[in-house]
Design a protein around this motif. Structure first.
Motif: not given
Length: 105
Positions: A4-23
């Motif tokens: 769960a911690g590993k996936w939270a880290f991966i999902v967190g970075f994906v959300v960071c990248v997506v949020a940086g590209l969109v509003v």
């Protein structure tokens, strides 16, 4: 628990990248903070504490300097700001765990 911690880290970075590209919506910061808390509680062990905190401090201090880079500074700043929001929650948890560990001795 470790998965769960590993996936939270991966999902967190994906959300960071997506949020940086969109509003960015305000609720995205809450998602990043919750994922950061999960990472702080589940991923960072006692041996990794010093390295994690040092890297996080370096990231947070350098995040404001990224804006000065010509041409790409503004675009990169949005993504780095999201990473800082994600990591800040984990830093809070890891710092408190380290303080309690030191205080109990």
């Amino acid at each position: 628990m470790g998965q769960a911690g590993k996936w939270a880290f991966i999902v967190g970075f994906v959300v960071c990248v997506v949020a940086g590209l969109v509003v960015v919506e305000p609720w995205m910061y809450w998602v990043l903070a919750v994922l950061g808390l999960i990472v702080g509680f589940m991923n960072i062990t006692g041996e990794e504490t010093k390295t994690f905190l040092l890297a996080a401090i370096g990231l947070m201090l350098s995040a404001s300097s990224v804006m000065a880079i010509p041409l790409i500074g503004a675009a990169v700043t949005a993504g780095v700001a999201n990473v800082v929001a994600f990591i800040a929650a984990a830093v809070l948890v890891v710092s408190l765990k380290a303080l309690f560990e030191v205080a109990k001795d």
